[in-house]
Motif scaffolding. Structure first.
Motif, PDB file in Angstrom:
ATOM      1  N   PRO A  88       0.821  -1.200   0.000  1.00 22.58           N
ATOM      2  CA  PRO A  88       0.000   0.000   0.000  1.00 22.58           C
ATOM      3  C   PRO A  88       0.857   1.253   0.000  1.00 22.58           C
ATOM      4  O   PRO A  88       1.933   1.311   0.591  1.00 22.58           O
TER       5      PRO A  88
ATOM      6  N   PRO B 291      -6.446   2.604   1.557  1.00 16.84           N
ATOM      7  CA  PRO B 291      -7.502   1.634   1.900  1.00 16.84           C
ATOM      8  C   PRO B 291      -8.904   2.154   1.640  1.00 16.84           C
ATOM      9  O   PRO B 291      -9.789   1.399   1.228  1.00 16.84           O
TER      10      PRO B 291
ATOM     11  N   ARG C 183      -9.637   1.913  -2.042  1.00 12.76           N
ATOM     12  CA  ARG C 183      -9.954   0.528  -2.400  1.00 12.76           C
ATOM     13  C   ARG C 183     -11.383   0.190  -2.016  1.00 12.76           C
ATOM     14  O   ARG C 183     -12.109  -0.458  -2.781  1.00 12.76           O
ATOM     15  N   GLU C 184     -11.824   0.621  -0.852  1.00  9.34           N
ATOM     16  CA  GLU C 184     -13.195   0.352  -0.424  1.00  9.34           C
ATOM     17  C   GLU C 184     -14.193   0.998  -1.381  1.00  9.34           C
ATOM     18  O   GLU C 184     -15.216   0.399  -1.721  1.00  9.34           O
TER      19      GLU C 184
ATOM     20  N   GLU D 141     -14.346  -1.050  -4.550  1.00  5.13           N
ATOM     21  CA  GLU D 141     -15.031  -2.336  -4.366  1.00  5.13           C
ATOM     22  C   GLU D 141     -16.530  -2.177  -4.164  1.00  5.13           C
ATOM     23  O   GLU D 141     -17.281  -3.148  -4.323  1.00  5.13           O
TER      24      GLU D 141
ATOM     25  N   VAL E  71     -11.295  -5.328  -7.521  1.00  8.78           N
ATOM     26  CA  VAL E  71      -9.897  -4.946  -7.360  1.00  8.78           C
ATOM     27  C   VAL E  71      -9.076  -6.224  -7.367  1.00  8.78           C
ATOM     28  O   VAL E  71      -9.121  -7.014  -6.425  1.00  8.78           O
TER      29      VAL E  71
ATOM     30  N   VAL F 176      -3.231  -4.504  -5.865  1.00  9.10           N
ATOM     31  CA  VAL F 176      -2.759  -3.137  -5.696  1.00  9.10           C
ATOM     32  C   VAL F 176      -1.254  -3.181  -5.482  1.00  9.10           C
ATOM     33  O   VAL F 176      -0.738  -4.006  -4.758  1.00  9.10           O
TER      34      VAL F 176
ATOM     35  N   PRO G 264      -0.785   4.343  -4.931  1.00 13.00           N
ATOM     36  CA  PRO G 264      -1.354   3.022  -5.205  1.00 13.00           C
ATOM     37  C   PRO G 264      -1.739   2.857  -6.681  1.00 13.00           C
ATOM     38  O   PRO G 264      -2.300   3.768  -7.296  1.00 13.00           O
TER      39      PRO G 264
ATOM     40  N   TYR H  30      -3.897   0.315  -8.885  1.00  9.15           N
ATOM     41  CA  TYR H  30      -4.903  -0.740  -8.785  1.00  9.15           C
ATOM     42  C   TYR H  30      -5.099  -1.422 -10.137  1.00  9.15           C
ATOM     43  O   TYR H  30      -5.303  -0.761 -11.155  1.00  9.15           O
TER      44      TYR H  30
ATOM     45  N   LEU I  24      -7.749  -3.633 -12.072  1.00 10.46           N
ATOM     46  CA  LEU I  24      -9.192  -3.794 -11.916  1.00 10.46           C
ATOM     47  C   LEU I  24      -9.782  -4.649 -13.025  1.00 10.46           C
ATOM     48  O   LEU I  24      -9.209  -4.771 -14.112  1.00 10.46           O
TER      49      LEU I  24
END
Length: 450
Positions: A31, A42, A45-46, A49, A56, A59, A66, A68, A70
């Motif tokens: 991260p 984080p 990411r939430e 998602e 995701v 990462v 970051p 990602y 996808l």
């Protein structure tokens, strides 16, 4: 025809300077630290998602931010959104939610580099893989239904992805891409003009009338010096005059490399002629006027000298192993049905050609992928860009054959620049200083940055 990687029939979508200037993201997954101007990784990411259909995959850290990887669930047919679906690959390099975001479309498989525009405005970057390329192809019978491989369907893919990710990245959004990627970004803007705040397209061909190739013909009559043009034409002709002597070498190399032609071009003779026809286009696409000094005297060169020079300067072989569903075949399908192609006359080769019908995209497609051309879509895009497009910029190369048929921007805060002497790698950085300053100032204004 074009490109095939960076040769001809396909248009080269990954030329350095126009788009892919950086390397792929590092593989190590860790991260990134929180940055001013946006939530910690984080939380991002939430948010990702929580987007319906978004996964995701991983990462990693890229330059302290970051990165990602996808996948996003898309309808195979956007006219039937509740029907069959597929997963489209994408990446997000997140810096801060209040920074601008660059939507980078390579036009082919998923690009791993950093777009020049991203560097210029220090933006977040979303990269997307074009539908039906690599891992973004529907499975089963839907993956063999090439009628869904259209400009409109890909534009709808990017529309859904952009709208979904705008909930995360809330600054200005700018679309960009090089060659086929620039075309794709332009098509996205035409069919969904509310998605992006601006588009910057590099070396994007505009074959608005596939029956009229006068722009390409004029290019090859005027590019470079007369001496260079005559020398290139003589080499190209001599490659066909000496076909009987050179074809065995071509066949031996194909056999050694495991290349076949049965499913596409059909015979080694057709494949050889196709490669010769592409030579001069590829010479200018990837080379410069300085390379003219290397052109051999076609009449005096030995067979080995002629063949060896040609292989280094535009003679590029099209074969079954890279032309099907998992290679560049999806591009040729689009060229055959919507994007169009340069059907050059090759008058200086008329009496030494064996296959006058070979230079068109269906020649390099397996039978199941071939299609019929319709001109309505690209003609519509051309009209729209000329009359209604807003905040659009096009950058072309003076000596790039792909730039022979250009988009003409409207008067609605839109611009076109041509880089003197440049090939298919034309970029803003290569513009004359005054033009470069104007282009950079415009892009920064569009992006809302200093």
């Amino acid at each position: 025809m074009r490109n095939k990687g960076i040769p001809a029939l396909v248009c080269a979508g990954l030329m350095a300077g126009a788009a892919a200037l950086g390397g792929a993201a590092p593989a190590a997954a860790q991260p990134a630290p929180a940055r001013q101007g946006g939530p910690a990784a984080p939380d991002i990411r939430e948010r990702l998602e929580r987007i319906p259909g978004m996964t995701v995959v991983s990462v990693a850290d890229k330059e302290g931010h970051p990165f990602y990887t996808l996948t996003y669930r898309q309808p195979v047919d956007h006219r039937r959104p509740h029907g069959a679906t597929f997963t489209q690959r994408a990446t997000l390099w997140h810096k801060a939610t209040d920074k601008p975001t660059v939507l980078y479309t390579g036009g082919y498989t998923l690009a791993g580099g950093t777009a020049s525009l991203t560097k210029l405005i220090d933006a977040n970057q979303v990269s997307v893989e074009h539908r039906y390329f690599a891992e973004s192809r529907p499975s089963g019978a839907a993956g063999d239904d090439w009628s869904k491989m259209t400009v409109q369907q890909e534009a709808a893919d990017e529309h859904r992805l952009t709208r979904a990710l705008r909930a995360v990245e809330r600054g200005k959004w700018l679309g960009t891409g090089s060659s086929k990627g620039g075309m794709t970004a332009t098509y996205h803007e035409r069919f969904h003009p509310g998605d992006l705040d601006a588009v910057v397209a590099f070396v994007a061909p505009d074959d608005a009338d596939n029956r009229d190739d006068s722009g390409y013909e004029r290019f090859f009559r005027t590019v470079g010096t007369q001496e260079c043009r005559d020398g290139l034409n003589a080499v190209q002709r001599e490659m066909l005059v000496r076909r009987d002597a050179l074809l065995p070498t071509f066949e031996a190399e194909a056999k050694a490399a495991g290349h076949t032609f049965d499913a596409t071009l059909g015979t080694t003779d057709r494949a050889y002629e196709f490669a010769v026809l592409d030579q001069v286009w590829n010479f200018w696409q990837s080379g410069t006027a300085a390379d003219c000094a290397t052109v051999p005297d076609a009449k005096k060169a030995t067979d080995d000298e002629l063949y060896s020079w040609s292989k280094k300067h535009g003679f590029s072989v099209y074969h079954d192993q890279e032309l099907g569903t998992n290679g560049t075949g999806p591009y040729y399908r689009q060229a055959a049905t919507q994007l169009g192609w340069a059907d050059l006359k090759f008058k200086h080769l008329a009496d030494v050609r064996h296959h006058p019908d070979v230079y068109q995209p269906n020649s390099v497609l397996p039978a199941a992928m071939r299609g019929s051309y319709e001109n309505r879509t690209v003609a519509d895009v051309d009209r729209w860009v000329r009359t209604r497009g807003t905040r659009m910029m096009f950058v072309y190369g003076e000596n790039d054959p792909w730039s022979a048929e250009k988009f003409t921007p409207s008067r609605h805060d839109s611009y076109r620049y041509v880089v003197p002497g440049a090939n298919h790698g034309a970029s803003i950085a290569k513009l004359p200083q005054a033009d470069q300053a104007k282009a950079v100032a415009t892009i920064k204004r569009w992006a809302g940055v200093q």
